[in-house]
Design a protein around this motif. Sequence first.
Motif, PDB file in Angstrom:
ATOM      1  N   HIS A 222       0.856  -1.191   0.000  1.00  0.00           N
ATOM      2  CA  HIS A 222       0.000   0.000   0.000  1.00  0.00           C
ATOM      3  C   HIS A 222       0.892   1.242   0.000  1.00  0.00           C
ATOM      4  O   HIS A 222       1.915   1.280   0.686  1.00  0.00           O
ATOM      5  N   TYR A 223       0.465   2.281  -0.749  1.00  0.00           N
ATOM      6  CA  TYR A 223       1.249   3.501  -0.860  1.00  0.00           C
ATOM      7  C   TYR A 223       0.286   4.641  -1.204  1.00  0.00           C
ATOM      8  O   TYR A 223       0.224   5.115  -2.319  1.00  0.00           O
ATOM      9  N   ALA A 224      -0.521   5.069  -0.195  1.00  0.00           N
ATOM     10  CA  ALA A 224      -1.542   6.086  -0.450  1.00  0.00           C
ATOM     11  C   ALA A 224      -2.054   6.621   0.878  1.00  0.00           C
ATOM     12  O   ALA A 224      -1.688   6.144   1.957  1.00  0.00           O
ATOM     13  N   THR A 225      -2.932   7.629   0.795  1.00  0.00           N
ATOM     14  CA  THR A 225      -3.534   8.245   1.979  1.00  0.00           C
ATOM     15  C   THR A 225      -4.736   7.433   2.437  1.00  0.00           C
ATOM     16  O   THR A 225      -5.554   6.998   1.622  1.00  0.00           O
ATOM     17  N   MET A 226      -4.841   7.215   3.754  1.00  0.00           N
ATOM     18  CA  MET A 226      -6.027   6.596   4.350  1.00  0.00           C
ATOM     19  C   MET A 226      -6.908   7.706   4.913  1.00  0.00           C
ATOM     20  O   MET A 226      -6.448   8.539   5.698  1.00  0.00           O
ATOM     21  N   ASN A 227      -8.180   7.714   4.527  1.00  0.00           N
ATOM     22  CA  ASN A 227      -9.107   8.715   5.018  1.00  0.00           C
ATOM     23  C   ASN A 227      -9.816   8.226   6.278  1.00  0.00           C
ATOM     24  O   ASN A 227      -9.808   7.036   6.599  1.00  0.00           O
ATOM     25  N   ASP A 228     -10.433   9.174   6.993  1.00  0.00           N
ATOM     26  CA  ASP A 228     -11.113   8.859   8.236  1.00  0.00           C
ATOM     27  C   ASP A 228     -12.181   7.795   7.991  1.00  0.00           C
ATOM     28  O   ASP A 228     -13.016   7.919   7.095  1.00  0.00           O
ATOM     29  N   GLY A 229     -12.157   6.713   8.802  1.00  0.00           N
ATOM     30  CA  GLY A 229     -13.123   5.628   8.670  1.00  0.00           C
ATOM     31  C   GLY A 229     -12.710   4.514   7.739  1.00  0.00           C
ATOM     32  O   GLY A 229     -13.363   3.480   7.685  1.00  0.00           O
ATOM     33  N   GLU A 230     -11.609   4.684   7.017  1.00  0.00           N
ATOM     34  CA  GLU A 230     -11.165   3.660   6.067  1.00  0.00           C
ATOM     35  C   GLU A 230     -10.442   2.529   6.806  1.00  0.00           C
ATOM     36  O   GLU A 230      -9.760   2.754   7.807  1.00  0.00           O
ATOM     37  N   VAL A 231     -10.595   1.291   6.311  1.00  0.00           N
ATOM     38  CA  VAL A 231      -9.971   0.103   6.912  1.00  0.00           C
ATOM     39  C   VAL A 231      -9.216  -0.659   5.826  1.00  0.00           C
ATOM     40  O   VAL A 231      -9.739  -0.879   4.735  1.00  0.00           O
ATOM     41  N   LEU A 232      -7.970  -1.054   6.133  1.00  0.00           N
ATOM     42  CA  LEU A 232      -7.156  -1.854   5.223  1.00  0.00           C
ATOM     43  C   LEU A 232      -6.829  -3.187   5.881  1.00  0.00           C
ATOM     44  O   LEU A 232      -6.503  -3.244   7.063  1.00  0.00           O
ATOM     45  N   ASN A 233      -6.918  -4.277   5.101  1.00  0.00           N
ATOM     46  CA  ASN A 233      -6.596  -5.610   5.599  1.00  0.00           C
ATOM     47  C   ASN A 233      -5.587  -6.271   4.672  1.00  0.00           C
ATOM     48  O   ASN A 233      -5.736  -6.212   3.438  1.00  0.00           O
ATOM     49  N   PHE A 234      -4.561  -6.913   5.256  1.00  0.00           N
ATOM     50  CA  PHE A 234      -3.540  -7.606   4.475  1.00  0.00           C
ATOM     51  C   PHE A 234      -3.245  -8.953   5.141  1.00  0.00           C
ATOM     52  O   PHE A 234      -3.198  -9.058   6.364  1.00  0.00           O
ATOM     53  N   ASP A 235      -3.026  -9.990   4.336  1.00  0.00           N
ATOM     54  CA  ASP A 235      -2.523 -11.271   4.807  1.00  0.00           C
ATOM     55  C   ASP A 235      -1.041 -11.331   4.474  1.00  0.00           C
ATOM     56  O   ASP A 235      -0.659 -11.300   3.297  1.00  0.00           O
ATOM     57  N   VAL A 236      -0.193 -11.401   5.503  1.00  0.00           N
ATOM     58  CA  VAL A 236       1.255 -11.335   5.297  1.00  0.00           C
ATOM     59  C   VAL A 236       1.919 -12.611   5.800  1.00  0.00           C
ATOM     60  O   VAL A 236       1.439 -13.256   6.737  1.00  0.00           O
ATOM     61  N   THR A 237       3.024 -12.976   5.159  1.00  0.00           N
ATOM     62  CA  THR A 237       3.763 -14.192   5.518  1.00  0.00           C
ATOM     63  C   THR A 237       5.219 -13.896   5.847  1.00  0.00           C
ATOM     64  O   THR A 237       5.955 -14.816   6.186  1.00  0.00           O
ATOM     65  N   LYS A 238       5.641 -12.629   5.720  1.00  0.00           N
ATOM     66  CA  LYS A 238       7.031 -12.262   5.960  1.00  0.00           C
ATOM     67  C   LYS A 238       7.091 -11.053   6.897  1.00  0.00           C
ATOM     68  O   LYS A 238       6.067 -10.585   7.383  1.00  0.00           O
ATOM     69  N   ASP A 239       8.322 -10.551   7.141  1.00  0.00           N
ATOM     70  CA  ASP A 239       8.484  -9.324   7.921  1.00  0.00           C
ATOM     71  C   ASP A 239       7.686  -8.200   7.272  1.00  0.00           C
ATOM     72  O   ASP A 239       7.548  -8.134   6.042  1.00  0.00           O
ATOM     73  N   VAL A 240       7.171  -7.261   8.086  1.00  0.00           N
ATOM     74  CA  VAL A 240       6.340  -6.172   7.580  1.00  0.00           C
ATOM     75  C   VAL A 240       6.918  -4.836   8.042  1.00  0.00           C
ATOM     76  O   VAL A 240       7.296  -4.680   9.201  1.00  0.00           O
ATOM     77  N   TYR A 241       6.988  -3.873   7.104  1.00  0.00           N
ATOM     78  CA  TYR A 241       7.440  -2.517   7.429  1.00  0.00           C
ATOM     79  C   TYR A 241       6.279  -1.558   7.170  1.00  0.00           C
ATOM     80  O   TYR A 241       5.666  -1.567   6.092  1.00  0.00           O
TER      81      TYR A 241
END
Length: 285
Positions: A222-241
């Motif tokens: 992800h590389y963008a602005t999150m607005n008020d009330g927005e939700v992001l979900n990711f399934d990850v298998t490695k280190d996360v930054y």
Amino acid sequence: MSELGEVLKKARLEKKMSLEEIQDVTKIRKRYLEALESGDYNVLPGKFYIRAFIKNYAEAVGLDSEEVLKYYHDEVPAVETVVNEPIPARKPKRMRSASSEKFGKIGFTVLMWCFIGLIAFAIWYYFANKEADPVENGNGNGKQITDNSVAPKVTPTPTPVITPTPTPTVGPVSITFVEKNGRDNVFLVSPMKDTYSLKLTASGGASWIEVYEGGKNGTRLHYATMNDGEVLNFDVTKDVYISMRYAGYIEATLDGVVIEDEDIEKARILLKLDTADVEDTTTAE
């Protein structure tokens, strides 16, 4: 009203700025600004936000934030350090599961060979009894086998029931702060799992969000602005930054566990997966 709150309010009035204007500059909610001026710190979302809010407010009205915090440090509540302890007794459980699986395989092999042996014995017994019966053709001294003769019955051997080895369960995730590497806060995630669920929730304002899987230079998710009330979900298998601008508006969780970070202005978080469990289990096997 506290002495620190009077100083902040006086500086704001001298700048001829309203609380709404301070809110636009600092991105801090108006009710939190009012709480700073009145000295009611219980209204704020957490003690570790107080110093950051005071610093941003002071800079917005032209004061030296460091001097303000230093001079009025007695009025600022101390920040409580919370350390998430990892869940113990994870390695022995995996070692016992591996041993159970090994003995399960051995038991299955023994049962299979026993079943084959029983079938072979039944076949041998049938033909051995058949060849032992005397057959006489018309001399009156023996018994002649007719079409009504009954062959010995072979009792079928029941098929062994194999109980599957239960899959070892993995306990809840533990996130522990390890160190600060430059501008990055490094956290250790345990126990090791195949997949983790990362959730980001925006509340109270907008924030710029960057998410990378595989570390700081890994795959961009992800590389963008999150607005008020927005939700992001990711399934990850490695280190996360994760890099967050105005992190005070973002709640980040991994498998439901909140990732705590004191920097509400701009947070840089590196979640490193604990591979020690996997390496120790492989060595034990």
